[in-house]
Scaffold this motif. Sequence first.
Motif, mmCIF file in Angstrom:
data_model
loop_
_atom_site.group_PDB
_atom_site.id
_atom_site.type_symbol
_atom_site.label_atom_id
_atom_site.label_comp_id
_atom_site.label_asym_id
_atom_site.label_seq_id
_atom_site.Cartn_x
_atom_site.Cartn_y
_atom_site.Cartn_z
ATOM 1 N N TYR A 394 -20.139 19.715 45.153
ATOM 2 C CA TYR A 394 -20.526 20.617 44.070
ATOM 3 C C TYR A 394 -19.285 21.334 43.528
ATOM 4 O O TYR A 394 -18.542 21.957 44.289
ATOM 5 C CB TYR A 394 -21.538 21.608 44.640
ATOM 6 N N TRP A 395 -19.060 21.206 42.214
ATOM 7 C CA TRP A 395 -18.022 21.917 41.497
ATOM 8 C C TRP A 395 -16.613 21.644 42.010
ATOM 9 O O TRP A 395 -15.998 20.661 41.653
ATOM 10 C CB TRP A 395 -18.315 23.426 41.484
ATOM 11 N N THR A 396 -16.095 22.511 42.873
ATOM 12 C CA THR A 396 -14.637 22.587 43.074
ATOM 13 C C THR A 396 -14.186 22.233 44.483
ATOM 14 O O THR A 396 -13.298 22.865 45.046
ATOM 15 C CB THR A 396 -14.137 24.006 42.743
ATOM 16 N N ILE A 397 -14.779 21.229 45.096
ATOM 17 C CA ILE A 397 -14.313 20.840 46.418
ATOM 18 C C ILE A 397 -12.928 20.205 46.318
ATOM 19 O O ILE A 397 -12.451 19.870 45.232
ATOM 20 C CB ILE A 397 -15.295 19.874 47.108
ATOM 21 N N ASN A 398 -12.264 20.015 47.441
ATOM 22 C CA ASN A 398 -10.914 19.451 47.465
ATOM 23 C C ASN A 398 -11.007 17.927 47.422
ATOM 24 O O ASN A 398 -11.136 17.274 48.455
ATOM 25 C CB ASN A 398 -10.181 19.915 48.729
ATOM 26 N N PHE A 399 -10.911 17.364 46.226
ATOM 27 C CA PHE A 399 -11.073 15.916 46.058
ATOM 28 C C PHE A 399 -9.875 15.131 46.575
ATOM 29 O O PHE A 399 -9.971 13.915 46.740
ATOM 30 C CB PHE A 399 -11.316 15.582 44.587
ATOM 31 N N GLY A 400 -8.772 15.808 46.851
ATOM 32 C CA GLY A 400 -7.602 15.110 47.362
ATOM 33 C C GLY A 400 -7.537 15.057 48.878
ATOM 34 O O GLY A 400 -6.589 14.486 49.437
ATOM 35 N N SER A 401 -8.520 15.616 49.555
ATOM 36 C CA SER A 401 -8.502 15.700 51.012
ATOM 37 C C SER A 401 -9.285 14.552 51.637
ATOM 38 O O SER A 401 -10.476 14.378 51.365
ATOM 39 C CB SER A 401 -9.092 17.037 51.471
ATOM 40 N N LYS A 402 -8.637 13.802 52.510
ATOM 41 C CA LYS A 402 -9.310 12.727 53.245
ATOM 42 C C LYS A 402 -10.381 13.306 54.159
ATOM 43 O O LYS A 402 -11.467 12.727 54.313
ATOM 44 C CB LYS A 402 -8.282 11.945 54.060
ATOM 45 N N GLU A 403 -10.086 14.465 54.769
ATOM 46 C CA GLU A 403 -11.043 15.089 55.688
ATOM 47 C C GLU A 403 -12.302 15.546 54.955
ATOM 48 O O GLU A 403 -13.419 15.402 55.464
ATOM 49 C CB GLU A 403 -10.395 16.280 56.408
ATOM 50 N N VAL A 404 -12.136 16.085 53.748
ATOM 51 C CA VAL A 404 -13.295 16.509 52.967
ATOM 52 C C VAL A 404 -14.132 15.298 52.559
ATOM 53 O O VAL A 404 -15.371 15.331 52.610
ATOM 54 C CB VAL A 404 -12.860 17.327 51.736
ATOM 55 N N LEU A 405 -13.483 14.212 52.178
ATOM 56 C CA LEU A 405 -14.201 12.989 51.850
ATOM 57 C C LEU A 405 -15.011 12.510 53.048
ATOM 58 O O LEU A 405 -16.181 12.115 52.903
ATOM 59 C CB LEU A 405 -13.234 11.894 51.403
#
Length: 619
Positions: A394-405
């Motif tokens: 949603y909105w502004t997550i960290n799209f550059g983070s492998k861990e977030v993915l």
Amino acid sequence: MKKLNVFLLLTINCLFFAQAQNDLITNTQGRETISLNGTWYYIIDPYDTGFYNYRFKERNEDDKGAYWNEPKLESKTEWTEHDYKEPNQINVPGDWNSQDRIFAYYEGSVWYQRDFDMPEMEPNEELYLYFGAVNYEAHVYLNGKKIGMHKGGFTPFNFKIPTEILKDTANYLVVRVDNKRHSEEIPTLNTDWWNYGGITRDVKLIVTPKQFIQQYHLQLDENQDIVSGQKKKRYQIKGWLKFNETVKDAAVTLKIPELKLEKEFLVSGDSLNLAFEVKKLNLWSTHDPKLYDVNLTIGNHTLKDKIGFRKIEVDGEKIMLNGKQIFLRGISLHEEIPQDVRRAHSKKDAKQLFKWAQDLNANMVRLAHYPHNEYMPRVADSLGVLLWTEIPVYWTINFGSKEVLEKAQTQLKEMISRDRNRASVIIWSVGNETPVSETRTEFMSTLVKDAKKLDPSRLVSAALEVGYSAGVNNVDDPLGEFTDIVSLNEYLGWYTGLPDACRTAKWETKYKKPFFISETGAGAKGGFHDVKEMRFSEEYQEWYYKEQINMFKNRFPDNFAGLSPWILADFRSPRRNNPDFQEGWNRKGLIDNEGNKKLAFFVLKNYYQELKQIQEKKD
């Protein structure tokens, strides 16, 4: 020496295995379970004192100051700084925010505790602890031993309980629940809904044999052609079973009693693919939500479910259900009972929300912005309501983070695993209003591809934002290349211009796919009446919906396939702080926080009645 090192490594892995989450056990309703719902004790712990020592290091397992340990005082010289006693009691399932004013805005750790006796079990049976959802991070302890942890506030999880720590009576269960928001989590810091904390869904003990069916999928073969108006005598069904461990030379029996179908499949391994033919099958649909009892048996263990069989697909620019074009008359909703100011969590709650949706003449509901509780798709199955369900990317997550993915992928897998046998679920959504960039599109398209691999029998989408160029509303987000339908959130007349701007609006879409309005809406405080130009009046919201509907009828592309306006009912949000009209509520609901229908409700209801009649004439 090398053998000794390998032995030590295996030993260490075994010691920590109990703290790893087990694969999800699905369809707990069809298994032997013991409810742990009810009254629990709690301790509010804003400094995480029960988890960390005064050097802010995680406490040792046997630390008497750790809140997962039962304080036992054997003499007057001993002391403790925690205990679980009356009146500090809380209901499970349920959010903590609605149960006591002390929790109203609380974000942090709360410790939950209750005892349970070991259920009667056969020698070859095992015990699992299952949580429908805990928001957001859960650490689970039993009799002073940590048995697991889980992140994600809206998906289920379970742990196998080691037999060596079980007692016959008074097993001491403690759960540390932490709903603090973090920038590297899913969702992230910034949302537009209330961060309800707590054990918000059912808690159960599951009794299983040592070998059992853990997950399964059963549905019409997605490659089978279904032609509108053509009655088929035979249908191909396919699916698979996944076992908790490798099974050797066993047999699985599948029964669908109403179809007089019984088949036996031999299995050797940890999974089994199924494919068979059935006769005289009534397909599940919105006007005939037919469900069949399905029984799966291995050994002396039978797993029961109710499954509807249907096919959802895209044919060019059309959405097709069982070979017939369908227009999605939808509405969005949050998992919230507004008149009680709390999370929805029960079958009764699900019936209330769907009753409102059906009063609107809706045939589809968007469950936003996270997976809702398991009663929602099960009740939708019984009512014939189509569902869109999504993960909180949603909105502004960290799209550059492998861990977030990886966290997003885990939540996607848990959502699909739980609901893949629910006929009502037709769309998996991988996110909402994510800002366009190459990094974001790579992130989001990875999730789309994952969803298709996990379940090729449904559509995949995401709620996109509109682009504006030279006076034209453009549907050109690059993520649309990957999704099955192109879904768009637009608020023309609320955040941009006035509602009559819809009369001259121009729309273009670059994609030859079904075009779906996943959000549109305007705020109105229930009971506040004024001229239609007055913001937050019911008249303004009514005007907004009238202009939007005229635009849908006269100015939208031919591939317009449905809509799910924002939103069914007012819901709590800390972002909405106008003291006259909002007071901590997002007021875009067609129903107010007291359960009263606003003027715009009836405008949309009438539009949906027209569309329903058109559909019925075609059928």
